[in-house]
Design an enzyme around this catalytic site. Structure first.
Site, PDB file in Angstrom:
ATOM      1  N   ARG A  21      25.650  65.652  37.679  1.00 23.97           N
ATOM      2  CA  ARG A  21      24.253  65.576  37.240  1.00 23.97           C
ATOM      3  C   ARG A  21      23.580  66.945  37.297  1.00 23.97           C
ATOM      4  O   ARG A  21      22.808  67.304  36.401  1.00 23.97           O
ATOM      5  CB  ARG A  21      23.463  64.578  38.098  1.00 23.97           C
ATOM      6  CG  ARG A  21      23.912  63.143  37.916  1.00 23.97           C
ATOM      7  CD  ARG A  21      23.225  62.217  38.895  1.00 23.97           C
ATOM      8  NE  ARG A  21      23.525  62.634  40.264  1.00 23.97           N
ATOM      9  CZ  ARG A  21      22.752  62.390  41.323  1.00 23.97           C
ATOM     10  NH1 ARG A  21      21.615  61.745  41.184  1.00 23.97           N
ATOM     11  NH2 ARG A  21      23.102  62.800  42.514  1.00 23.97           N
ATOM     12  N   ASN A  40      23.030  58.716  38.250  1.00 16.46           N
ATOM     13  CA  ASN A  40      24.232  57.989  38.649  1.00 16.46           C
ATOM     14  C   ASN A  40      23.984  56.489  38.508  1.00 16.46           C
ATOM     15  O   ASN A  40      22.956  55.984  38.969  1.00 16.46           O
ATOM     16  CB  ASN A  40      24.601  58.282  40.106  1.00 16.46           C
ATOM     17  CG  ASN A  40      25.308  59.607  40.290  1.00 16.46           C
ATOM     18  OD1 ASN A  40      25.798  60.208  39.342  1.00 16.46           O
ATOM     19  ND2 ASN A  40      25.366  60.069  41.525  1.00 16.46           N
TER      20      ASN A  40
END
Length: 93
Positions: A21, A40
């Site tokens: 990320r 996530n």
């Protein structure tokens, strides 16, 4: 004139716990002009939402599908839509 678009991509593979990320955010900022987030999901995927020009969103998608990401990407599913706005920069969620 390039119209703005919304890209939603679901990235599967070994993409959690590897900084995926954060690297996605860094790549989005490097491309420039993108807002959105990387998140996530409980099933092990990462959801990436990006809004900006089609060219900028395509660059991010190409990176997600390429071999230069952290972890191991096994596949990317994407949809293109109209932007909804409301994002302040590109966030990690």
């Amino acid at each position: 004139m390039s119209e703005d678009v919304r890209l939603v991509a679901w990235v599967r593979g070994r993409v959690q716990g590897v900084g995926f990320r954060w690297f996605t955010r860094a790549r989005a900022l490097e491309i420039g002009g993108l807002s959105g987030f990387a998140l996530n999901l409980d099933d092990g995927r990462v959801q990436v939402v990006a809004e900006g020009t089609r060219e900028a969103c395509q660059k991010l998608l190409d990176w997600l599908q390429g071999g230069d990401t952290p972890g191991r990407v096994e596949g990317v599913t994407e949809i293109w839509d109209t932007p909804r706005g409301g994002y302040d920069g590109f966030a990690v969620r």
